[in-house]
Design an enzyme around this catalytic site. Structure first.
Site, PDB file in Angstrom:
ATOM      1  N   TRP A  93       0.859  -1.170   0.000  1.00 39.32           N
ATOM      2  CA  TRP A  93       0.000   0.000   0.000  1.00 39.32           C
ATOM      3  C   TRP A  93       0.911   1.242   0.000  1.00 39.32           C
ATOM      4  CZ3 TRP A  93      -0.344   3.876   3.783  1.00 39.32           C
ATOM      5  CH2 TRP A  93      -1.323   4.847   3.518  1.00 39.32           C
TER       6      TRP A  93
ATOM      7  N   ASP B 225     -15.588  12.575  -1.780  1.00 38.03           N
ATOM      8  CA  ASP B 225     -14.995  11.278  -1.418  1.00 38.03           C
ATOM      9  C   ASP B 225     -15.725  10.690  -0.212  1.00 38.03           C
ATOM     10  OD1 ASP B 225     -12.687   9.291  -0.618  1.00 38.03           O
ATOM     11  OD2 ASP B 225     -12.026  10.113  -2.531  1.00 38.03           O
TER      12      ASP B 225
ATOM     13  N   ARG C 177      -9.512  -2.247   8.488  1.00 41.79           N
ATOM     14  CA  ARG C 177     -10.014  -0.867   8.320  1.00 41.79           C
ATOM     15  C   ARG C 177     -11.451  -0.754   8.864  1.00 41.79           C
ATOM     16  NH1 ARG C 177     -11.343   3.518   4.002  1.00 41.79           N
ATOM     17  NH2 ARG C 177      -9.688   5.001   4.351  1.00 41.79           N
TER      18      ARG C 177
ATOM     19  N   LYS D   2     -15.974   7.152  -8.141  1.00 41.24           N
ATOM     20  CA  LYS D   2     -14.716   6.529  -7.696  1.00 41.24           C
ATOM     21  C   LYS D   2     -15.114   5.282  -6.912  1.00 41.24           C
ATOM     22  CE  LYS D   2     -10.709   7.565  -4.733  1.00 41.24           C
ATOM     23  NZ  LYS D   2     -10.139   8.590  -3.856  1.00 41.24           N
TER      24      LYS D   2
ATOM     25  N   ASP E 130     -14.107   2.346  -4.797  1.00 41.22           N
ATOM     26  CA  ASP E 130     -12.970   1.991  -3.941  1.00 41.22           C
ATOM     27  C   ASP E 130     -13.111   0.573  -3.395  1.00 41.22           C
ATOM     28  OD1 ASP E 130     -10.647   2.391  -2.510  1.00 41.22           O
ATOM     29  OD2 ASP E 130     -11.349   4.177  -1.450  1.00 41.22           O
ATOM     30  N   MET E 131     -12.060   0.045  -2.818  1.00 43.51           N
ATOM     31  CA  MET E 131     -12.062  -1.306  -2.228  1.00 43.51           C
ATOM     32  C   MET E 131     -10.857  -1.353  -1.300  1.00 43.51           C
ATOM     33  SD  MET E 131     -10.731  -4.521  -2.372  1.00 43.51           S
ATOM     34  CE  MET E 131     -11.193  -6.203  -2.424  1.00 43.51           C
ATOM     35  N   ASN E 132     -11.134  -1.334   0.007  1.00 43.66           N
ATOM     36  CA  ASN E 132     -10.049  -1.033   0.932  1.00 43.66           C
ATOM     37  C   ASN E 132      -9.589  -2.125   1.873  1.00 43.66           C
ATOM     38  OD1 ASN E 132      -9.158   1.744   0.536  1.00 43.66           O
ATOM     39  ND2 ASN E 132     -11.304   2.233   0.830  1.00 43.66           N
TER      40      ASN E 132
ATOM     41  N   CYS F 274     -10.345   2.058  -7.869  1.00 40.80           N
ATOM     42  CA  CYS F 274      -9.436   2.365  -6.765  1.00 40.80           C
ATOM     43  C   CYS F 274      -9.505   1.211  -5.779  1.00 40.80           C
ATOM     44  CB  CYS F 274      -9.898   3.669  -6.096  1.00 40.80           C
ATOM     45  SG  CYS F 274      -8.975   4.114  -4.627  1.00 40.80           S
TER      46      CYS F 274
ATOM     47  N   ASP G  94      -2.376   5.699  -3.120  1.00 41.24           N
ATOM     48  CA  ASP G  94      -2.768   6.641  -2.064  1.00 41.24           C
ATOM     49  C   ASP G  94      -1.604   7.540  -1.688  1.00 41.24           C
ATOM     50  OD1 ASP G  94      -5.371   6.087  -1.781  1.00 41.24           O
ATOM     51  OD2 ASP G  94      -5.208   4.930   0.057  1.00 41.24           O
TER      52      ASP G  94
HETATM   53  C1  DGJ Z   1      -8.743   4.891  -0.103  1.00 38.75           C
HETATM   54  C2  DGJ Z   1      -8.580   5.720  -1.343  1.00 38.75           C
HETATM   55  O1  DGJ Z   1      -7.485   5.319  -2.063  1.00 38.75           O
HETATM   56  C3  DGJ Z   1      -8.504   7.183  -0.928  1.00 38.75           C
HETATM   57  O2  DGJ Z   1      -8.238   7.980  -2.037  1.00 38.75           O
HETATM   58  C4  DGJ Z   1      -9.802   7.548  -0.297  1.00 38.75           C
HETATM   59  O3  DGJ Z   1     -10.835   7.456  -1.228  1.00 38.75           O
HETATM   60  C5  DGJ Z   1     -10.060   6.654   0.899  1.00 38.75           C
HETATM   61  N1  DGJ Z   1      -9.959   5.261   0.549  1.00 38.75           N
HETATM   62  C6  DGJ Z   1     -11.416   6.906   1.467  1.00 38.75           C
HETATM   63  O4  DGJ Z   1     -11.739   6.039   2.458  1.00 38.75           O
END
Ligand code: DGJ
Length: 725
Positions: free
Chosen positions: A196, A363, A440, A473, A475-477, A523, A545
């Site tokens: 990351w 966001d 997270r 956007k 996302d997937m975190n 993302c 990021d």
């Molecule tokens: C991870 C993304 O890469 C960031 O740019 C942002 O959108 C955060 N998540 C938001 O939780």
């Protein structure tokens, strides 16, 4: 052109600059003969003789005299006289794992079939497909090897299909998408790895007698490794030498392996990661592997890059966006994080508009009651505390300011503190009966479950329908842990990861088709799923990021190896940088962000007068060069002091844009010049200084680099094409 010679059993896939040869021998086994620079007519017969000699083939049917291990296999099996790493492994109902697939037929046709349920390159006007059918008579299983040649683009795509014709169960333990053998191990392995905020760092390692494995087991293609692998001559440079590469059009667990065997030959493969994969193929069913893209370059990494960029921009990205310049955006994340207040967001939007920004992106934090990462994922309904008059009202104001509107979602996730979780706790991925890990503060939704897919399609469709949204956007975190499903049977649990990805692709296919006007940005905590599979649905990706300009030099260089600038998000953020604490000049942050889809990730409503002027000038500059960056051709440039600078250029019919970033200042350093590349020798260009230079002068002598005693100093030149004198 794809040809087959009946007399020799040789297939020839002949691209613009590349040839690929394989042969079916008298026993109907398929051997790989050659992949490399284009041969106009045929493969010299000594190549065939030498392969034969090495393999001690006797003209006999006796398997004991037939050492498959000494032969370069086109798609190697498990458990025969080739004890090297197989390309596939199957378990039959009788408990055995040995198979013997032999050629029975082939077909060469124009165009390209799509892969049901999976992303793949779209067909070109000149592409041709070879389908080879192999059969294992002992088990009544058919295997189909697909090769599509894009003649002009000079690439080959491959995938495998396996059909169970028997009435028995068949378990697929491994099914790689492509395998290639090279006759020498005198090569370097190149791959893109990191973590990351440190994605796609180029790694180059000399091969020795070992098995190499580049992989992801995280459920996504991952920050750790990109699904890309290349082998290259030891002497290969940016502009010279051979490179053989594979990139997988897949967004889940993958493996890319290189096995150097005892006779020094090398086997390179790519496919779904076999460690976390077993698939029950029911009678009458077919399994389709993801697609692999094979690119060979005879002229180093530069040519490799050009082939990937052109192929992906022309045939992979959604066609509607492939040639469309991307909006300059401001994103609320680093400016506000979860502290979203309507008034300050509108201030941010108006200040951004004044500076020339075109798109406002709201966001994370706009929905549920999300004030930190601990809640609300799954509840895609506006937070009335933050937007008391609703989202529609807020969007209207953004539009009145004159900006397009973009929104952040993370549809694959669920928070324990969410209405969705309270209603459907069984929709998470989990191993029934075991505890599941937070990451997270969130869990992952079970996209292997069709009900979850349908729900996502419904909720996203409602959201995108109801509001005037121009950009999303997605996302997937988090990585997947305790990966199992409440709806899969015991024997299907090992299919979970692949079923998840198929579910994700179904959702993406449906939603992107339903909203063709929306520009989707991929993302996954930055570049955690920056892969060709996602690019098929979403034409751009948030590269990392990490927004620090100096870190970005390495990350963007790695991504640029395969992915075009128009697919890479790059934003200017504030200093000290939030990820690394470094302070870099605004100019350098701008120059680096102009290597992709440009934007800002900072509070543009709180700038000093000088910063405002500088940012306005940056935006004006980017508007002048945007089409060259996003639709032109990209070159990495050699820098005078290696490892202490990066430089690159974009070129189109009108202009050349050259960027240079020095990392550390050095005392007493003489002035240096930056030589350009890719220019037409006889084209005359006007420099920002007003001087005029021909392409050949610029390539031979370059541009003068300022001698400046400042760390992180940068320069950017626009060279305008002018009439010859
Ligand atoms: C991870 C993304 O890469 C960031 O740019 C942002 O959108 C955060 N998540 C938001 O939780």
């Amino acid at each position: 052109m794809i040809t087959f010679d009946e007399a020799t059993g040789i297939f020839h896939l002949q691209g613009k600059q590349t040839s690929y040869f394989m042969q079916k021998n008298e026993h109907n086994h398929l051997f790989h003969l050659y992949w490399g620079s284009r041969l106009a007519k045929r493969l010299p017969d000594y190549v065939l003789k030498e392969i034969k000699r090495a393999s001690y083939i006797a003209d006999t049917d006796h398997i004991k005299e037939y050492k498959l291990e000494r032969l370069p296999q086109e798609y190697p099996a498990f458990g025969n006289s080739d004890l090297r790493k197989p390309a596939y492994q199957l378990s039959f109902q009788n408990g055995t794992q040995i198979s013997d697939f032999r050629y029975i037929a082939h077909e060469i046709s124009e165009g390209k079939p799509s892969l049901e349920g999976l992303p793949s390159l779209r067909e070109s006007a000149d592409c041709e497909t070879l389908k080879i059918t192999l059969q294992d008579d002992y088990q009544q299983v058919s295997m189909f090897l697909f090769y599509t040649l894009y003649e002009e683009a000079d690439i080959i795509t491959r995938h495998i299909e396996l059909r169970n014709n028997s009435s028995d169960k068949l378990e697929i333990n491994q099914l790689n998408s492509a395998c290639v053998e090279l006759p020498t191990n005198d090569l370097d392995l190149l791959h893109l790895s990191g973590s990351w905020a440190r994605e796609t760092h180029i790694q180059r390692t000399p091969l020795s007698q070992l098995n190499y494995r580049v992989e992801s087991t995280r459920g996504s293609s991952s920050h750790e490794h990109n699904p890309f692998i290349a082998l290259m001559d030891k002497e290969t440079t940016e502009t010279t030498g051979s490179v053989y590469s594979m990139n997988l059009v897949y967004s889940g667990n993958f493996e890319a392996t290189v096995d150097v065997e005892m006779q020094d030959a090398v086997r390179m493969q790519i496919g779904i990661n076999s460690t976390l994969f077993d698939w029950q193929l029911q009678p009458g069913k077919t399994f389709i592997s993801p697609e692999a893209v094979l690119v060979y370059s005879q002229h180093g990494l530069q040519e490799l890059t050009h082939k990937y960029h052109q192929a992906y921009q022309n045939y992979l990205m959604p066609p509607k966006f492939a040639k469309k310049e991307r909006p300059i955006l401001v994103n609320s994340w680093e400016a506000c994080y979860f502290d979203l207040q309507e008034e300050s967001l509108l201030e941010l939007a108006s200040s951004s508009k004044e500076l020339g920004v075109e798109l406002f992106v709201l966001d994370d934090g706009w929905f549920g009651h999300r004030d930190d990462t601990s809640s609300s994922l799954g509840d895609w309904f506006v937070d009335k505390q933050k937007f008391p008059q609703g989202l529609e009202h807020f969007i209207n104001q953004i539009k009145q300011i004159g900006l397009d509107f973009g929104i952040w979602v993370e549809p694959e996730m669920i928070s324990e503190d969410s209405d969705l979780y309270r209603k459907h706790p069984d929709w998470c991925i989990e191993v029934p009966g075991r505890l599941k890990s937070y990451s997270r503060g969130q869990f992952v939704l079970d996209l292997a479950n069709a009900k979850v897919q349908d729900y996502l399609i419904e909720v996203l469709s409602e959201l995108f329908q109801r509001y005037d949204i121009d950009y999303v956007k997605w996302d997937m975190n988090r990585s997947m842990t305790e990966a199992g499903s409440n709806i899969l049977t015991n024997s299907q649990q090992k299919e979970f990861y692949h079923r998840y990805i198929l579910g994700l692709y179904r959702v993406l296919e449906t939603v992107t088709e339903q909203f063709p006007e929306i520009l989707f940005e991929n993302c996954a905590g930055g570049g955690g799923r920056f892969d060709p599979g996602m690019m098929y649905y979403m034409p751009q990706t948030w590269t990392s990021d990490d927004t620090d300009a100096i870190e970005r030099l390495t990350i963007q260089e790695g991504s640029s190896l395969i992915y075009p600038a128009i697919s890479m998000g790059a934003h200017v953020s504030q200093v000290p940088n939030h990820q690394i604490g470094r302070v870099t000049p605004l100019n350098t942050r701008g120059v680096v962000a102009m290597q992709g889809n440009f934007g800002y990730e900072m509070d543009l409503s709180k700038l000093s007068t000088e910063e405002k002027q500088e940012i306005q000038a940056q935006i004006d500059q980017f508007k002048l060069i945007r089409s060259t960056v996003q639709l032109g051709k990209f070159y990495r440039l050699a820098v005078p002091v290696k490892d202490n600078a990066k430089a690159w250029l974009f070129i189109d019919d009108q202009q050349v844009v050259v960027s240079y970033v020095q990392i550390h200042a050095k005392p007493n350093s003489p002035s240096k010049r930056l030589k350009l590349t890719g220019l037409n020798s006889e084209t005359l260009y006007q420099l920002p200084s007003g001087e005029k230079r021909y392409g050949d002068e610029l390539m031979a002598f370059g541009l003068a680099i300022d001698v400046v005693h400042k760390d992180f100093y940068s320069q950017q030149w626009i060279l305008k094409k002018v009439e010859d004198e």
